[in-house]
Design a protein around this motif. Structure first.
Motif, PDB file in Angstrom:
ATOM      1  N   PRO A   1      44.515  35.788  41.786  1.00 37.71           N
ATOM      2  CA  PRO A   1      42.879  35.966  42.313  1.00 37.71           C
ATOM      3  C   PRO A   1      43.168  36.391  43.818  1.00 37.71           C
ATOM      4  O   PRO A   1      44.033  36.243  44.474  1.00 37.71           O
ATOM      5  CB  PRO A   1      42.385  34.757  42.248  1.00 37.71           C
ATOM      6  CG  PRO A   1      43.234  33.821  41.130  1.00 37.71           C
ATOM      7  CD  PRO A   1      44.486  34.489  41.305  1.00 37.71           C
ATOM      8  N   SER A   2      42.089  36.729  44.301  1.00 36.92           N
ATOM      9  CA  SER A   2      41.871  37.188  45.705  1.00 36.92           C
ATOM     10  C   SER A   2      41.925  35.929  46.535  1.00 36.92           C
ATOM     11  O   SER A   2      41.916  34.833  46.158  1.00 36.92           O
ATOM     12  CB  SER A   2      40.055  37.591  45.897  1.00 36.92           C
ATOM     13  OG  SER A   2      40.047  38.788  45.108  1.00 36.92           O
ATOM     14  N   GLU A   3      42.186  36.302  47.825  1.00 35.70           N
ATOM     15  CA  GLU A   3      42.765  35.437  48.714  1.00 35.70           C
ATOM     16  C   GLU A   3      41.768  34.258  48.647  1.00 35.70           C
ATOM     17  O   GLU A   3      40.238  34.583  49.073  1.00 35.70           O
ATOM     18  CB  GLU A   3      43.066  35.876  50.041  1.00 35.70           C
ATOM     19  CG  GLU A   3      43.472  35.098  51.070  1.00 35.70           C
ATOM     20  CD  GLU A   3      43.681  35.665  52.394  1.00 35.70           C
ATOM     21  OE1 GLU A   3      44.232  34.815  53.310  1.00 35.70           O
ATOM     22  OE2 GLU A   3      43.622  36.695  52.469  1.00 35.70           O
TER      23      GLU A   3
ATOM     24  N   GLU B   1      37.563  40.179  36.373  1.00 40.30           N
ATOM     25  CA  GLU B   1      36.418  40.445  37.214  1.00 40.30           C
ATOM     26  C   GLU B   1      35.399  39.304  36.942  1.00 40.30           C
ATOM     27  O   GLU B   1      34.730  38.748  37.856  1.00 40.30           O
ATOM     28  CB  GLU B   1      35.954  41.655  36.798  1.00 40.30           C
ATOM     29  CG  GLU B   1      36.498  43.015  37.138  1.00 40.30           C
ATOM     30  CD  GLU B   1      35.967  44.290  36.520  1.00 40.30           C
ATOM     31  OE1 GLU B   1      36.486  45.059  36.865  1.00 40.30           O
ATOM     32  OE2 GLU B   1      34.923  43.830  35.836  1.00 40.30           O
TER      33      GLU B   1
ATOM     34  N   GLU C   1      36.822  36.106  39.141  1.00 42.33           N
ATOM     35  CA  GLU C   1      36.287  36.615  40.532  1.00 42.33           C
ATOM     36  C   GLU C   1      34.967  36.336  40.902  1.00 42.33           C
ATOM     37  O   GLU C   1      34.520  35.555  41.585  1.00 42.33           O
ATOM     38  CB  GLU C   1      36.976  38.065  41.087  1.00 42.33           C
ATOM     39  CG  GLU C   1      38.363  38.490  40.949  1.00 42.33           C
ATOM     40  CD  GLU C   1      38.787  37.612  42.169  1.00 42.33           C
ATOM     41  OE1 GLU C   1      38.090  37.509  43.166  1.00 42.33           O
ATOM     42  OE2 GLU C   1      40.220  37.821  42.188  1.00 42.33           O
TER      43      GLU C   1
ATOM     44  N   SER D   1      33.578  33.191  43.056  1.00 43.31           N
ATOM     45  CA  SER D   1      33.020  33.347  44.228  1.00 43.31           C
ATOM     46  C   SER D   1      31.568  32.680  44.177  1.00 43.31           C
ATOM     47  O   SER D   1      31.097  31.985  45.217  1.00 43.31           O
ATOM     48  CB  SER D   1      32.502  34.948  44.281  1.00 43.31           C
ATOM     49  OG  SER D   1      33.685  35.689  44.493  1.00 43.31           O
TER      50      SER D   1
ATOM     51  N   ASP E   1      46.866  47.045  41.191  1.00 46.68           N
ATOM     52  CA  ASP E   1      45.499  46.893  41.179  1.00 46.68           C
ATOM     53  C   ASP E   1      44.958  47.184  39.909  1.00 46.68           C
ATOM     54  O   ASP E   1      43.839  47.090  39.678  1.00 46.68           O
ATOM     55  CB  ASP E   1      44.895  47.551  42.385  1.00 46.68           C
ATOM     56  CG  ASP E   1      45.199  46.885  43.633  1.00 46.68           C
ATOM     57  OD1 ASP E   1      45.540  45.542  43.815  1.00 46.68           O
ATOM     58  OD2 ASP E   1      44.978  47.713  44.601  1.00 46.68           O
TER      59      ASP E   1
ATOM     60  N   LYS F   1      40.561  32.432  46.273  1.00 49.18           N
ATOM     61  CA  LYS F   1      40.054  32.287  44.985  1.00 49.18           C
ATOM     62  C   LYS F   1      40.763  31.558  44.122  1.00 49.18           C
ATOM     63  O   LYS F   1      40.335  31.875  42.963  1.00 49.18           O
ATOM     64  CB  LYS F   1      39.089  33.401  44.648  1.00 49.18           C
ATOM     65  CG  LYS F   1      38.237  33.761  45.626  1.00 49.18           C
ATOM     66  CD  LYS F   1      37.460  35.049  45.115  1.00 49.18           C
ATOM     67  CE  LYS F   1      36.368  35.682  46.026  1.00 49.18           C
ATOM     68  NZ  LYS F   1      35.839  36.882  45.743  1.00 49.18           N
TER      69      LYS F   1
END
Length: 902
Positions: free
Chosen positions: A364-366, A286, A289, A293, A901, A368
């Motif tokens: 990581p998220s798309e 977290e 991320e 971001s 997840d 990132k």
């Protein structure tokens, strides 16, 4: 487990063991006699304990010192509690038969690692109560208490820790020992309620009712837990300090009765450990991320600002843009450079922790990924470079525009001043009423004007050329320039037309023009060009200029010196013109001619020539001073260039040297990782201390830009080069430190010694022909080199086995083996890591062998935070035999170690 050596010395009635079961304060008897109350408690407890085992063989004892005298029941007791067969007993009833049987029992005890000193079979056969009780206590210690283990403690300490942990949540219970802590009976009731809450209502118990509490515990334990009553409530309550051995013996029965619950607790501890690892990893994910971001959002906001290439109209506004950009580079960007570096470090640390805890790699998220951030950063720096180049180009353009605009105004003013009244003069029709002499005079005058007009043609063309250049360079006030230029051109065309018409009018006059005194005509013809030359000289002497180097200003000085060299020749021309005028006066005086009025062929008078000549001479030293001032300014700029160059030529190589030294520190395997870390921390501090030199160079760079200095022949290092090198140096030292930290983390987590790690590194470096450098960032081997490395380390590899190993060290089929993958492989088979199967087995214990687990079971067996974590993430169990709300712990355990997840 090594055998426990026990010594029993009954001459002083003390017992010691290597695990310190007893202390001198716990000795049985200080004066060769047991405390009567303690002896009573021990006889009752030890008798009950022996009968709890002997009944399994269908017998029991009534009197502990009498019933063991022949050794038969003693041997039987040992067979029951050990599950082993003892030698066949002697059947005779003689004393020596009894002694032989007791000795067989004592020999069996000794074979279990217990060394008995100063005790013989004769004392037991003779019914010595203290010796008999001591022997039974030894058996209890060996077979009922010694093997108890809780966390890092065992035997008595382990049993005490187990009691403390089980009774910790209960009010009025504080277990500190095995005597007075049990007098009120609440500790025993708490032990039962902790494991079997259905048997006792703990909330109804009172601390002031110890007899009732103890009897409740005794009765419930005997009825439901198959633990015989070994103690007497009145004896415990009325004894100041109950016998520790009796209490320990009784409490150990509860431990063995609840052994299954201990297994469940072990399982719960394993689950808590696994969940704690997952929760910590999720927090790191977290944080990554969030930081990614924020950094990407900052880049997204910054790029449009740098891509905005709308030029300002004035030099001041553009210089403000440059100052804003410098603030961005000095103030706003450096923290983001550190954030980017920290983000990469956090990502590598997280991946290392996941790998060490046998968890899947973090994705990581798309958008990132570290590579995404690196690409975005690269795009930002490209836009930065273009923006700075654009700023400097625009400033140069505006500088040129300001110079041209001022030059245009100056030339236009001079020209407009010259043309004042010319149209009116050319429009006169004075020749209509003039005499022949006057007409001829007007003709000569007009010829002189035409000569003057032609001389001004070049100035008009210069004005038009400047206006054209201002338009091409997009001057913000081009409309005003164009309007003024158009007015001058229109007026010039009109002057040409009027001049032509007047000549035609004069030529139409058929009257003969009388010859006018040639000296007047010669004066007019020579005075006009000379006057125009002086106008040009004055214009040049007042001409504005802009230069950027010593060479350029020197060129202007040379041109000025060349101009000054022409002044003597010009002075001769002036004196010649003035000589013509003097000759006119001389002729007029000689021949009595009365000169009335001015020269009919020119408006220029000798006084005009003299005045303008004086003006030219005054402008020459003023021009000298202006040029010398510019020389001083350019010399100052040159000093700034040299000062910047000298610093840059030191800082640039220093940064490169530090980069190489850091690389050597990371490659050197002679020292330990801690020594490398110490060296790197020293380098990091030296680099931080060097920051003041960078700041000073930034200050010199700012002074150079404020002085409009855009090139420097004294160094190949630009400020941009130094900034990029400095940022790379900061990033490299931070990355290298993180690399060593991860190696330490890997070494400690895998249990690798420094010597093993050095050996692994040496083997890896020897066969690493891909990168020729040892670094977690780029060290790697191709499959052939990896095979050779394994063979050199003693592996016997077939194709199938090598293919299997490659799937472990290169799961993504990249074609290379990294050093980290090499370390993981070398330590994988010996490392102790939890697995999905172990977690499933632990949950199965908590669920009492069911394929599902309930919310109540989770909350009962796990700490609140861990329990709620499982409840919130476990899916509903699908099966006909499950109650409502049952949860699927199998899929949850698999997800902990797979792509999910969680």
């Amino acid at each position: 487990m090594t055998a426990i050596e026990t010594q029993v010395q009954y001459s002083s009635y003390t017992m010691t063991t290597t695990e310190e079961y007893m202390t001198q304060e716990d000795s049985w008897d200080r004066d060769l006699l047991l405390d009567p109350a303690w002896e009573k408690q021990q006889r009752k407890t030890f008798t009950a304990w022996c009968n709890s085992h002997l009944r399994k063989a269908g017998t029991q004892i009534e009197n502990i010192e009498e019933d063991f005298r022949n050794g038969l029941k003693l041997m039987l007791l040992l067979e029951v509690i050990s599950g082993e067969r003892l030698p066949k007993p002697d059947k005779g009833k003689m004393r020596f038969h009894k002694i032989a049987n007791v000795n067989k029992a004592l020999d069996f005890i000794s074979s279990k690692g217990v060394k008995l000193v100063s005790i013989g079979a004769e004392e037991i056969v003779d019914g010595n109560v203290k010796m008999t009780l001591g022997m039974i206590w030894t058996i209890i210690l060996r077979f009922a208490i010694q093997d108890i283990s809780v966390e890092e403690t065992s035997a008595k300490e382990g049993l005490l820790l187990w009691c403390q942990r089980k009774t910790a949540p209960y009010r009025n219970v504080n277990v500190q020992n095995f005597h007075i802590s049990w007098k009120d009976g609440l500790a025993l009731c708490a032990l039962i309620h902790r494991h079997r809450p259905d048997l006792i209502d703990y909330s109804k118990l009172r601390k002031d009712d110890p007899i009732g509490n103890l009897n409740t515990a005794f009765e419930v334990a005997e009825k439901y837990l198959d633990i015989p009553k070994m103690l007497d409530a009145d004896d415990i309550v009325n004894t100041p300090k109950p016998d520790e051995k009796a209490i320990m013996t009784y409490v150990s029965c509860f431990y063995h009765a609840f052994a299954g619950a201990e297994q469940a607790e072990t399982a719960a501890n394993r689950i808590c450990k696994v969940l704690a690892v997952n929760q910590e990893n999720e927090k790191l994910m977290e944080e990554y991320e969030k930081l990614a971001s924020e950094l990407l959002e900052w880049i997204r906001r910054t790029i449009p600002w740098l891509e905005n290439r709308v030029a300002e109209q004035t030099m001041h506004a553009m210089q403000q843009k440059l100052e804003d950009f410098r603030d961005y580079r000095r103030v706003h960007k450096p923290p983001k450079v550190q954030e980017k570096c920290q983000l990469e470090i956090n990502f590598n640390t997280l991946q290392t922790k996941l790998r060490l805890s046998n968890r899947p790699a973090f994705m990581p998220s798309e958008g990132k990924m570290v590579s995404d951030i690196a690409n975005a950063w690269k795009g930002l720096e490209q836009v930065e470079k273009g923006y700075e180049e654009w700023l400097l180009t625009e400033i140069r353009r505006l500088e040129r525009l300001d110079h041209l605009a001022e030059k245009f105004k100056q030339k236009s003013t001079l020209h407009e001043s010259w043309t004042t009244g010319k149209e009116e003069l050319l429009s006169q029709k004075d020749y209509e009423s003039a005499s022949l002499m006057e007409i001829r005079a007007l003709m000569r005058k007009h010829e002189a004007f035409e000569s003057d007009l032609a001389a001004h043609q070049d100035r008009v063309e210069q004005i038009a050329a400047i206006a054209q250049e201002l338009n091409e360079l997009d001057y913000y006030d081009a409309a005003t320039i164009n309007a003024r230029c158009q007015g001058i051109c229109d007026q010039w065309d009109n002057l040409g037309t009027l001049t032509q018409k007047r000549r035609e009018s004069l030529e139409r006059v058929e009257k003969l023009w009388e010859t006018i005194d040639q000296l007047y005509l010669e004066f007019a013809k020579r005075a006009a060009p000379f006057n125009n030359w002086m106008d040009g000289a004055m214009e040049d002497l007042q001409d504005m200029f802009i230069v950027h180097s010593i060479e350029e200003i020197q060129s202007l000085i040379t041109a000025h010196d060349q101009f000054k060299a022409t002044l003597p020749e010009a002075d001769k021309e002036r004196m010649a013109i003035m000589g013509i005028h003097n000759e006119i006066l001389k002729i007029a005086q000689t021949y009595g001619i009365k000169v009335v009025g001015e020269n009919p062929y020119t408006v220029l008078s000798p006084q005009d020539i003299s005045n303008k000549w004086e003006a030219v001479k005054q402008l020459v030293p003023m021009r000298d001073q202006t040029l010398q001032e510019e020389v001083a300014r350019q010399q100052s700029n040159e000093r700034l260039r040299r000062q910047f160059g000298a610093q840059a030529n030191i800082i640039g190589p220093w940064i490169q040297t530090k980069m190489e030294e850091i690389s050597h520190v990371s490659i050197d395997i002679a020292g330990s990782l801690e020594e490398q870390m110490s060296n790197l921390k020293t380098y990091e501090q030296n680099i931080i201390n060097y920051k003041s030199n960078i700041d000073k160079l930034e200050g010199d760079h700012q002074l150079s830009q404020e002085g409009l200095i855009f090139d420097n022949k004294h160094t190949n290092y630009t400020m941009e080069h130094v900034r990029v090198g400095w940022e790379q140096l900061l990033t490299t030292i931070a990355r290298t430190i993180n690399e060593v930290e991860n190696q330490i983390l890997t070494r400690d987590a895998k249990g690798i010694s420094q010597e093993q790690l050095n050996e692994f590194r040496a083997s890896f470096n020897h066969f690493d022909r891909v990168s020729n450098t040892w670094s977690l960032w780029n060290g790697m081997m191709d499959p052939d080199d990896f095979r050779a490395c394994l063979i050199s380390m003693g592996y016997d590899l077939g194709e199938v086995e090598f293919a299997r190993i490659m799937t472990l060290v290169d799961p993504n089929n990249t074609g290379v083996v990294t050093f980290q993958a090499f370390i993981d492989f070398m330590t994988r088979e010996t490392a102790e890591t939890d697995t999905a199967e172990q977690v499933m087995a632990s949950f199965k214990i908590l669920a009492s062998d069911k394929m599902y687990i309930t919310v109540e079971e989770l909350r009962r067996e796990l700490p609140p935070e861990q329990a709620e974590y499982c409840i919130s993430r476990m899916t509903k169990y699908i099966g006909g035999d499950a109650p409502p709300g049952a949860l699927d712990y199998i899929s949850f355990s698999s997800a902990l170690y797979g792509e999910s997840d969680l």
